[in-house]
Design an enzyme around this catalytic site. Structure first.
Site, PDB file in Angstrom:
ATOM      1  N   HIS A 355       0.806  -1.232   0.000  1.00  0.00           N
ATOM      2  CA  HIS A 355       0.000   0.000   0.000  1.00  0.00           C
ATOM      3  C   HIS A 355       0.832   1.272   0.000  1.00  0.00           C
ATOM      4  O   HIS A 355       0.275   2.367   0.168  1.00  0.00           O
ATOM      5  CB  HIS A 355      -0.925   0.043   1.217  1.00  0.00           C
ATOM      6  CG  HIS A 355      -1.923  -1.064   1.270  1.00  0.00           C
ATOM      7  ND1 HIS A 355      -3.213  -0.932   0.788  1.00  0.00           N
ATOM      8  CD2 HIS A 355      -1.829  -2.330   1.729  1.00  0.00           C
ATOM      9  CE1 HIS A 355      -3.865  -2.071   0.975  1.00  0.00           C
ATOM     10  NE2 HIS A 355      -3.042  -2.935   1.542  1.00  0.00           N
ATOM     11  N   LYS A 543      -8.855  13.217   4.900  1.00  0.00           N
ATOM     12  CA  LYS A 543      -7.883  12.118   4.839  1.00  0.00           C
ATOM     13  C   LYS A 543      -6.883  12.336   5.957  1.00  0.00           C
ATOM     14  O   LYS A 543      -6.868  13.396   6.575  1.00  0.00           O
ATOM     15  CB  LYS A 543      -7.170  12.092   3.487  1.00  0.00           C
ATOM     16  CG  LYS A 543      -6.658  13.483   3.049  1.00  0.00           C
ATOM     17  CD  LYS A 543      -6.050  13.472   1.656  1.00  0.00           C
ATOM     18  CE  LYS A 543      -7.040  13.526   0.535  1.00  0.00           C
ATOM     19  NZ  LYS A 543      -7.130  12.329  -0.282  1.00  0.00           N
ATOM     20  N   ARG A 544      -6.026  11.352   6.225  1.00  0.00           N
ATOM     21  CA  ARG A 544      -4.997  11.549   7.233  1.00  0.00           C
ATOM     22  C   ARG A 544      -4.111  12.739   6.863  1.00  0.00           C
ATOM     23  O   ARG A 544      -3.920  13.051   5.687  1.00  0.00           O
ATOM     24  CB  ARG A 544      -4.143  10.277   7.364  1.00  0.00           C
ATOM     25  CG  ARG A 544      -4.854   9.163   8.090  1.00  0.00           C
ATOM     26  CD  ARG A 544      -5.242   9.559   9.499  1.00  0.00           C
ATOM     27  NE  ARG A 544      -4.073   9.705  10.343  1.00  0.00           N
ATOM     28  CZ  ARG A 544      -3.527   8.725  11.050  1.00  0.00           C
ATOM     29  NH1 ARG A 544      -4.081   7.527  11.046  1.00  0.00           N
ATOM     30  NH2 ARG A 544      -2.453   8.927  11.780  1.00  0.00           N
ATOM     31  N   LYS A 549       0.175  14.297   1.164  1.00  0.00           N
ATOM     32  CA  LYS A 549      -1.212  14.537   0.748  1.00  0.00           C
ATOM     33  C   LYS A 549      -1.472  16.027   0.520  1.00  0.00           C
ATOM     34  O   LYS A 549      -2.484  16.423  -0.042  1.00  0.00           O
ATOM     35  CB  LYS A 549      -2.177  13.967   1.789  1.00  0.00           C
ATOM     36  CG  LYS A 549      -2.116  12.441   1.894  1.00  0.00           C
ATOM     37  CD  LYS A 549      -3.063  11.911   2.955  1.00  0.00           C
ATOM     38  CE  LYS A 549      -2.928  10.427   3.216  1.00  0.00           C
ATOM     39  NZ  LYS A 549      -3.595   9.567   2.211  1.00  0.00           N
ATOM     40  N   THR A 651      -8.915   6.186  -1.797  1.00  0.00           N
ATOM     41  CA  THR A 651     -10.238   5.571  -1.929  1.00  0.00           C
ATOM     42  C   THR A 651     -11.322   6.608  -1.623  1.00  0.00           C
ATOM     43  O   THR A 651     -12.452   6.461  -2.086  1.00  0.00           O
ATOM     44  CB  THR A 651     -10.389   4.354  -0.990  1.00  0.00           C
ATOM     45  OG1 THR A 651      -9.855   4.694   0.292  1.00  0.00           O
ATOM     46  CG2 THR A 651      -9.673   3.150  -1.531  1.00  0.00           C
ATOM     47  N   LYS A 655     -15.124   7.474  -3.318  1.00  0.00           N
ATOM     48  CA  LYS A 655     -16.376   7.664  -2.566  1.00  0.00           C
ATOM     49  C   LYS A 655     -17.042   8.977  -2.949  1.00  0.00           C
ATOM     50  O   LYS A 655     -18.260   9.043  -3.136  1.00  0.00           O
ATOM     51  CB  LYS A 655     -16.099   7.643  -1.056  1.00  0.00           C
ATOM     52  CG  LYS A 655     -15.650   6.277  -0.549  1.00  0.00           C
ATOM     53  CD  LYS A 655     -15.057   6.332   0.862  1.00  0.00           C
ATOM     54  CE  LYS A 655     -14.277   5.047   1.126  1.00  0.00           C
ATOM     55  NZ  LYS A 655     -13.333   5.160   2.240  1.00  0.00           N
TER      56      LYS A 655
HETATM   57  C1  26Q Z   1       3.170   0.533  10.594  1.00  0.00           C
HETATM   58  C2  26Q Z   1       4.068   0.223  11.612  1.00  0.00           C
HETATM   59  C3  26Q Z   1       3.909   0.745  12.882  1.00  0.00           C
HETATM   60  C4  26Q Z   1       2.809   1.561  13.138  1.00  0.00           C
HETATM   61  C5  26Q Z   1       1.914   1.855  12.123  1.00  0.00           C
HETATM   62  C6  26Q Z   1       2.107   1.350  10.847  1.00  0.00           C
HETATM   63  C7  26Q Z   1       1.143   1.669   9.764  1.00  0.00           C
HETATM   64  C8  26Q Z   1      -0.216   1.634   9.992  1.00  0.00           C
HETATM   65  C9  26Q Z   1      -1.115   1.952   8.999  1.00  0.00           C
HETATM   66  C10 26Q Z   1       1.595   2.019   8.500  1.00  0.00           C
HETATM   67  C11 26Q Z   1       0.682   2.333   7.493  1.00  0.00           C
HETATM   68  C12 26Q Z   1      -0.691   2.303   7.741  1.00  0.00           C
HETATM   69  C13 26Q Z   1      -1.705   2.640   6.750  1.00  0.00           C
HETATM   70  C14 26Q Z   1      -1.478   2.881   5.484  1.00  0.00           C
HETATM   71  C15 26Q Z   1      -2.553   3.254   4.556  1.00  0.00           C
HETATM   72  O1  26Q Z   1      -3.694   3.468   4.946  1.00  0.00           O
HETATM   73  N1  26Q Z   1      -2.250   3.350   3.262  1.00  0.00           N
HETATM   74  C16 26Q Z   1      -3.281   3.711   2.273  1.00  0.00           C
HETATM   75  O2  26Q Z   1      -3.865   2.517   1.794  1.00  0.00           O
HETATM   76  C17 26Q Z   1      -4.963   2.794   0.945  1.00  0.00           C
HETATM   77  C18 26Q Z   1      -5.611   1.485   0.573  1.00  0.00           C
HETATM   78  O3  26Q Z   1      -4.823   0.790  -0.348  1.00  0.00           O
HETATM   79  C19 26Q Z   1      -4.536   3.591  -0.269  1.00  0.00           C
HETATM   80  O4  26Q Z   1      -5.676   3.943  -1.011  1.00  0.00           O
HETATM   81  C20 26Q Z   1      -3.771   4.847   0.145  1.00  0.00           C
HETATM   82  O5  26Q Z   1      -3.237   5.474  -1.002  1.00  0.00           O
HETATM   83  C21 26Q Z   1      -2.658   4.484   1.119  1.00  0.00           C
HETATM   84  O6  26Q Z   1      -2.039   5.658   1.604  1.00  0.00           O
END
Ligand code: 26Q
Length: 804
Positions: A355, A543-544, A549, A651, A655
């Site tokens: 991702h 979004k985050r 972004k 995503t 939406k």
């Molecule tokens: C990893 C290690 C330690 C703590 C947290 C994490 C961690 C947690 C969540 C790293 C990344 C995430 C989330 C990532 C994420 O949401 N990525 C998004 O995924 C979507 C679905 O595929 C995409 O549409 C987005 O582009 C992408 O940013």
């Protein structure tokens, strides 16, 4: 399927409030009504759930298990009612009882068991699998605290714990009898047995119980109920009475164990190795694999050599990739497999979804940490690495020089993405551009080594929640126009294109947007006290908060417009309401400064009478799934403005498109695929292309300081950040950060094009018919982004499973 009459449903609500709370409906609180209705739905669900489980037991189809550290499922009452064909009846029943349905639905504390896109994607996938009758289930963690609750105090983000289990959660079923024991740490002893095989014994280990909580995943009006199993960490009960001096030690230890499912880690993109996070990952993986194997055996299969014929495991990013060495461990140490056999089965079982390409976000763990916590797994990872590197050396001499970039263990770190690629039969990106970047850039050596392993699966969203449920008025008009087959075949939304000149249709779509905006305006007023103009453009970025972004680019545009209006208060611009929702990782200083900046601009602009309400800025705190459900149907303009190449897919873009918003965006992630469908005249594109971004990175040609000095609009904005906005607030850190990083996300570089494109937006919006026909074209093409399509692609080209 049940066909309830309104009277029957009212009677059931009465009965449930009576039996659960010994109250009349009129005396019951909204909470109690919420629990009463949940119970009614649960009775239905339990019947279908049992039937579905029996069906799987009898037919024994190949099953897919989706392993994910996050499932952002959102509220379930409304969607479960909808999926059981009870929503309309329930709404009417509530109204007849003198209750406002939305008041009841909002009693549900929506579980924040995810950070953002990745977690919400997992939830959409579960919905699509159940709705299309695929035998697919989720495994995750039942965090006691979800992602923090955000409060804005004095313009700053503060974090509060999100204790979502304060009341009973009606959708989960605890299954203590199916708990699984997990082993951590200790020392490993190797023994050679008489037959020459090796045996591993562990000493001084830590035992943790994984207790399942099952959540039903209800298919859309098809009587299928799949399972999302969330594991909770509990201590095993002490085996013998404790010595007094050990008592407090024991309690302390129990507390440590329960911490494993204590809270969800925020995505802070540059995470250093956190001890507890890796424990969580192993906990998820170990419990889920034991369960999967137990079920495989319970189904009468005794030959694990054939595991991959009945089981496929999709790992959601690298977070669950310890499953690869864990399956190796089980097959070799517990089932007596040779390395080669175990490896064959393992690499036919796992598929990995990536991702992100942000290198700082790729997970790496210090070797000593893994060695200490998971000594046996570390031995296995080491051997996977040895064999992998040797394989390259001998069989792919052309890649010898690349070994340092490919080794799973390098610089005393375990590179989880490399482990996931090597141990899986499939690696997929989440949008076309993203997959190409993986193949050609970020993972090019691996792509050279395993060209057939890489594939694209463009993300999707469940149109049942994100259109049918959140926007019933639009859904009704669509069904009246093209009939309601689109609910089962979302691609049929393209039939709307036949009605592109249908003026009354465009008018009613315009009216519906207006009603949705009115409702959002009420929400905004309740949450912030700000009155917004419903005729203004609702310009939304939700979004985050991340540098890539580029919420900051949006803010630069707002500051520019405000500066223009201050110079010329009669300037003719279409009134706009800028709406933001975003959580920043608690440790991400820059992101938090941007939140403060947005709130500061809101404070200044919203209280400035000289601009005659032409601009309003709104930051809605604690953005989450339920807030998204209110914002998305009311959006006119969807901001998708990441630095090209950085957003894997997005995503939210899908939406908002599905709800008739137009996109302003860069050619990044799935925006490109949106553009290809609606064509360039129905999307507002701007900014550097991915190749240009790469070019500037490599050539070093871009000089941010020059950009700052030559474009007077930027000079003014930057100086305001440095010296204080209109006498008050300073954002020196943002100013210095942009210059000292040479504007690494190209905010200043893309500014001029962005502003110009926003001027086009302003012009098009003035022509209502033109805007509405573009809106209709967007809705009509959004069916491609249903997660039903995505899941069909996973099912046929990765999982090789059929629906039942
Ligand atoms: C990893 C290690 C330690 C703590 C947290 C994490 C961690 C947690 C969540 C790293 C990344 C995430 C989330 C990532 C994420 O949401 N990525 C998004 O995924 C979507 C679905 O595929 C995409 O549409 C987005 O582009 C992408 O940013």
């Amino acid at each position: 399927m049940t066909n309830w009459t309104v009277e029957e449903f009212m009677e059931d609500i009465r009965k449930e409030t009576e039996t659960q709370f010994q109250k009349e409906v009129s005396e019951a609180s909204h909470q109690e009504i919420y629990f009463a209705i949940s119970a009614i739905v649960n009775h239905q669900i339990d019947k279908d759930w049992e039937k579905t489980n029996k069906l799987y037991k009898n037919k024994k189809p190949k099953q897919v298990y989706y392993l994910s550290m996050e499932f952002l499922i959102g509220g379930l009452l409304k969607s479960n009612l909808l999926h059981h064909q009870m929503l309309d009846v329930c709404n009417t029943a509530l109204e007849k009882l003198g209750l406002e349905p939305e008041e009841i639905y909002k009693q549900e504390h929506d579980p924040g068991l995810g950070n953002g896109g990745l977690g919400r994607l997992a939830a959409c996938f579960l919905d699509s699998m159940a709705s299309m009758r695929y035998p697919g289930h989720g495994f995750g963690i039942r965090y006691r605290y979800g992602l923090f609750e955000q409060r804005i105090i004095n313009g700053y983000q503060t974090e509060l714990p999100d204790y979502w289990l304060d009341n009973e959660y009606p959708w989960e079923r605890r299954k203590p009898e199916e708990a699984i024991e997990i082993i951590f740490g200790g020392t490993v002893h190797m023994h050679k047995k008489y037959d020459g095989s090796l045996e591993f014994n562990y000493e001084n280990t830590d035992k943790v119980l994984a207790v399942p909580y099952d959540i039903p995943i209800v298919g859309y009006q098809n009587q299928i109920v799949n399972t999302l199993r969330l594991w909770s960490a509990e201590h095993t009960s002490a085996e013998s009475p404790l010595e007094f001096k050990d008592y407090y030690h024991e309690i302390d230890h129990q507390h440590t164990i329960e911490q494993i499912s204590g809270f969800l880690y925020p995505d802070d993109s540059s995470h250093e190795g956190k001890h507890l996070r890796i424990k969580q990952q192993y906990f998820l993986v170990a419990a889920s694999l034991k369960q999967i194997i137990r079920e495989f055996k319970n189904n009468g299969n005794n030959d694990l050599q054939k595991l991959h014929e009945k089981v496929v495991i999709q790992i959601n990013d690298t977070h669950p990739s310890l499953a690869i060495p864990e399956l190796m461990r089980i097959l070799m140490d517990e089932e007596g497999f040779s390395w080669d056999n175990a490896w064959m089965v393992t690499t036919k079982t796992f598929a990995y979804t990536n991702h992100t390409i942000m290198s700082e976000a790729l997970e790496k763990w210090p070797t000593d940490m893994i060695q200490h916590l998971l000594p046996r797994l570390y031995m296995i990872i080491n051997e996977i690495n040895e064999r992998f590197c040797q394989g390259i050396w001998f069989d792919h001499p052309e890649l010898r020089l690349e070994i340092p970039k490919m080794a799973i263990i390098a610089d005393n770190q375990v590179h989880m993405a490399r482990l996931a690629i090597v141990g899986s039969f499939s690696v997929n990106g989440v949008a076309k551009l993203h997959t190409e970047i993986l193949k050609q850039q970020e993972m090019k050596e691996f792509h050279q080594l395993y060209p057939g392993r890489f594939q694209n699966k463009t993300n999707g969203i469940t149109h049942r929640r994100w259109l049918l449920m959140v926007n019933p008025r639009l859904s009704d008009v669509i069904s009246e126009t093209i009939n309601d087959r689109w609910i089962y075949r979302p691609r049929e939304l393209t039939h709307l294109l036949r009605h592109i000149h249908d003026k009354p249709l465009l008018t009613s779509i315009g009216k519906i947007k207006q009603q949705n905006k009115q409702e959002l305006a009420n929400v905004i007023y309740r949450m912030t006290g700000i009155k917004v103009d419903e005729q203004s453009i609702f310009d939304v970025q939700i979004k985050r908060l991340h540098e890539y972004k580029r919420q900051l680019l949006n803010v630069f545009h707002i500051m520019y417009l405000y500066n223009e209006l201050k110079d010329n208060p009669t300037l003719d611009i279409t009134p706009r309401t800028f709406i933001f929702g975003a959580k920043a990782a608690p440790s991400y200083y820059f992101a938090k400064e941007v939140i403060k900046l947005i709130n500061t601009m809101a404070e200044i602009i919203n209280h400035d009478p000289t601009i005659h309400d032409k601009l309003k800025v709104v930051f809605l705190e604690n953005y989450n799934v339920s807030l998204a459900e209110k914002i998305i149907p009311a959006t006119d303009l969807s901001e998708q403005i990441s630095t090209a190449s950085k957003e894997a897919s997005g995503t939210g873009n899908m939406k908002m498109m599905m709800n008739g918003a137009l996109t302003i965006g860069t050619l990044d992630g799935a925006n490109i695929e949106i553009k290809n469908l609606v064509n360039e005249s129905n999307i507002f594109l701007f900014g550097l292309r991915a190749e240009e971004v790469y070019h500037y990175y490599h050539s070093g040609e871009y000089q941010a300081y020059e950009e700052y000095q030559t474009d007077e609009r930027i000079t003014q904005i930057m100086n305001q950040l440095r010296d204080g906005l209109y006498g008050y607030y300073e954002f020196k850190d943002i100013y210095y950060h942009l210059l000292s990083t040479n504007d690494s996300y190209f905010v200043m570089k893309d500014f001029a094009d962005y502003v110009e494109t926003q001027q086009c937006v302003d012009q098009v919006y003035r022509n209502k018919d033109e805007w509405l026909s573009k809106s209709l074209i967007n809705i009509a093409h959004s069916g491609k982004f249903s997660s039903d399509r995505t899941i069909k692609e996973y099912a046929s080209s990765i999982w090789k499973i059929d629906n039942i």
